[in-house]
Each structure stands twice: as structure tokens, then as C-alpha cells.
Design an enzyme around this catalytic site. Sequence first.
Site, PDB file in Angstrom:
ATOM      1  N   HIS A   1      12.454  -8.791  -3.774  1.00  0.00           N
ATOM      2  CA  HIS A   1      11.756  -7.564  -3.380  1.00  0.00           C
ATOM      3  C   HIS A   1      11.189  -6.910  -4.642  1.00  0.00           C
ATOM      4  CE1 HIS A   1      10.996  -3.510  -1.986  1.00  0.00           C
ATOM      5  NE2 HIS A   1      10.987  -3.999  -0.759  1.00  0.00           N
TER       6      HIS A   1
ATOM      7  N   ASN B   1      14.161  -2.967   6.500  1.00  0.00           N
ATOM      8  CA  ASN B   1      14.806  -2.961   5.180  1.00  0.00           C
ATOM      9  C   ASN B   1      15.272  -1.533   4.923  1.00  0.00           C
ATOM     10  OD1 ASN B   1      15.548  -3.068   2.508  1.00  0.00           O
ATOM     11  ND2 ASN B   1      13.456  -3.334   1.721  1.00  0.00           N
ATOM     12  N   TRP B   2      16.571  -1.337   5.001  1.00  0.00           N
ATOM     13  CA  TRP B   2      17.107   0.028   4.876  1.00  0.00           C
ATOM     14  C   TRP B   2      17.219   0.514   3.438  1.00  0.00           C
ATOM     15  CZ3 TRP B   2      21.736   0.215   8.882  1.00  0.00           C
ATOM     16  CH2 TRP B   2      21.197   0.343  10.178  1.00  0.00           C
ATOM     17  N   LYS B   3      17.068  -0.394   2.483  1.00  0.00           N
ATOM     18  CA  LYS B   3      17.200  -0.023   1.066  1.00  0.00           C
ATOM     19  C   LYS B   3      18.539   0.693   0.851  1.00  0.00           C
ATOM     20  CE  LYS B   3      12.243  -0.063   0.838  1.00  0.00           C
ATOM     21  NZ  LYS B   3      11.021   0.275   0.134  1.00  0.00           N
TER      22      LYS B   3
ATOM     23  N   GLY C   1       5.922   2.033   0.298  1.00  0.00           N
ATOM     24  CA  GLY C   1       6.383   3.420   0.207  1.00  0.00           C
ATOM     25  C   GLY C   1       5.298   4.422  -0.148  1.00  0.00           C
TER      26      GLY C   1
ATOM     27  N   SER D   1       4.203   0.069   3.935  1.00  0.00           N
ATOM     28  CA  SER D   1       3.741   1.214   4.728  1.00  0.00           C
ATOM     29  C   SER D   1       3.411   0.860   6.188  1.00  0.00           C
ATOM     30  CB  SER D   1       2.547   1.902   4.062  1.00  0.00           C
ATOM     31  OG  SER D   1       2.952   2.473   2.835  1.00  0.00           O
TER      32      SER D   1
ATOM     33  N   GLY E   1      10.073  -0.794   5.839  1.00  0.00           N
ATOM     34  CA  GLY E   1      11.001   0.034   5.065  1.00  0.00           C
ATOM     35  C   GLY E   1      11.255   1.369   5.739  1.00  0.00           C
TER      36      GLY E   1
ATOM     37  N   GLU F   1       4.131  -8.458   0.352  1.00  0.00           N
ATOM     38  CA  GLU F   1       4.241  -7.005   0.234  1.00  0.00           C
ATOM     39  C   GLU F   1       3.500  -6.530  -1.017  1.00  0.00           C
ATOM     40  OE1 GLU F   1       7.823  -5.233   2.407  1.00  0.00           O
ATOM     41  OE2 GLU F   1       8.515  -5.851   0.446  1.00  0.00           O
TER      42      GLU F   1
ATOM     43  N   GLU G   1      11.044  -3.972  -5.633  1.00  0.00           N
ATOM     44  CA  GLU G   1      11.916  -2.979  -6.278  1.00  0.00           C
ATOM     45  C   GLU G   1      12.946  -3.666  -7.168  1.00  0.00           C
ATOM     46  OE1 GLU G   1      13.007  -0.791  -2.745  1.00  0.00           O
ATOM     47  OE2 GLU G   1      10.956  -0.016  -2.636  1.00  0.00           O
TER      48      GLU G   1
HETATM   49  P1  PGA Z   1       7.822   0.684   3.282  1.00  0.00           P
HETATM   50  O1  PGA Z   1       8.739  -0.391   2.509  1.00  0.00           O
HETATM   51  O2  PGA Z   1       7.669   0.192   4.681  1.00  0.00           O
HETATM   52  O3  PGA Z   1       8.599   1.976   3.193  1.00  0.00           O
HETATM   53  O4  PGA Z   1       6.515   0.740   2.557  1.00  0.00           O
HETATM   54  C1  PGA Z   1       8.575  -1.769   2.740  1.00  0.00           C
HETATM   55  C2  PGA Z   1       9.529  -2.540   1.874  1.00  0.00           C
HETATM   56  O5  PGA Z   1       9.854  -2.088   0.763  1.00  0.00           O
HETATM   57  O6  PGA Z   1       9.998  -3.622   2.272  1.00  0.00           O
END
Ligand code: PGA
Length: 236
Positions: free
Chosen positions: A92, A7-9, A167, A199, A220, A161, A94
Site C-alpha cells: 500500500h 481498508n480500515w487503516k 484520501g 477516493s 478506504g 491506487e 502508505e
Molecule cells: P481512500 O483510501 O478510499 O480513503 O482514498 C483508499 C486506500 O488507501 O486504499
Amino acid sequence: MAVLVGNWKMYKTLDQAEAFIDQIAPIAKESGNKIMLAVPYTAIKTLVERAKGTNIVIGAQNMNDASEGAFTGEVAALMLKDVGAEFVLLGHSERRQLFGETNAFINRKVHRALESGIMPLLCVGETYEERQGNQTEEVLKTQLTECLAGCDAKSLMVAYEPIWAIGTGLAATPQMAAEAMKVCRTFVGDTVPLLYGGSVNSENAKSFLENKEINGLLIGSASLTADSFAKIISLK
Ligand code: PGA
């Protein structure tokens, strides 16, 4: 075979995205895993073409629930399909936390993605306070019930998640993830891949994949550099 989704965000210009695919393609070919990348809208079409002949599947990170309309700034499922996206992240944390997405809204998106021929990757997970209050199972059940209401829960994927793990560098234990998977499994068919995210990095990825309840990973920050993503997709 594990399902490994990056997931590149909101990262990577087109040049950076193309360079990444070129670097990862030969490694992906050797990997026995299913490799997927959820990329920014702006990179989808180019990467779908660039990834042809590799086993890298390209998808999106969000979409709107409507089929089309006066929704400035939004993107529809059929537009994603049109540029070759094969899957879409929905719900997600976020999106839920920063953009106020509700389970009902996510449910409408899941329906729209399914009818548009795009595989939803539904994300669920509890906050730190909810885990501390022993509410994890209840939270997951509510999210899954409401986000999957009326859906044929066979042609999708689910990612557990925990919000406190995203993160933060503080991943859940494989045991915690496996317990959450058992809850998720009761909502979806036997063949639906259940992924852990939060993470994940090249050091801890294997410990999750060794657990038979966990079918894959949503990654991520460790999916942003080709070196660390390459290490994860090379795992047997
Ligand atoms: P992260 O993000 O691996 O940086 O914790 C995972 C995600 O948001 O899908």
C-alpha cells in the site's frame, strides 16, 4: 460480481469493528459481490469468528517478509493464517511512503504470503508528479515487475491506487483506471481481479464498476461507516 475490499487503516476499536460487521452482515448476504475487509491486526480473530456464516472475508493490512524471528513489533504470515486472515494488503502506498517499503521488500512479502496460503492484494500506483510527467505506465511496469518477480502471479489480486487519489477526494476517472488495468493485466493471469482504489465513495463507485476492465474496488474512508459501505456493496 465485483470484488469490494474495505481498508480500515488504523481505525476502529474491537467494539466498533464488531458493531460494523453486525450492521453490514445482512446487507452483505443480499449482495452478489465478493466482500472483503482489511482490518487492524487486533480485530482479525474476533471478526473472523463474527463473520462466520456471512460472505464477508477478513484479511490484514500488512505483514513481515520473514517466517519468524527477532523482529520486534512485526507480524508473520503464519500468524495471520493462524487467526483466520485469508488475504493481506501488500505494498500500500502508505507503507511505501511512510514506512519506506521498497519493491524488493514487497516482493519478499508476496512470496511469503503465497507460500503461507494467504492471498496477497498487491497495491501499485503513481504519484501526481509521475502522472504529470507521463510516467504512469513506466512506474506501474517497474512496480509490477519488481514486486511480482519470481511469483506465480495467478493466486493474487492487484489494486491500482494512484497516490494522488488516495484520501484526497480526487478520484481518477474510470478511463484512467481502465488504462492502468490494461498495463496490470499484462503481468497477471486472466482470472486475477484488478481493483481500483483512491477516493472511491458511494456516489462514484458504480462508474468504475461499469467499466469491464475494472473487476472491483479498494475502498478506504468510505469503508469506515457501515452506511456508505453498505451502499457500495449493494451495487449490482
Ligand atoms: P481512500 O483510501 O478510499 O480513503 O482514498 C483508499 C486506500 O488507501 O486504499
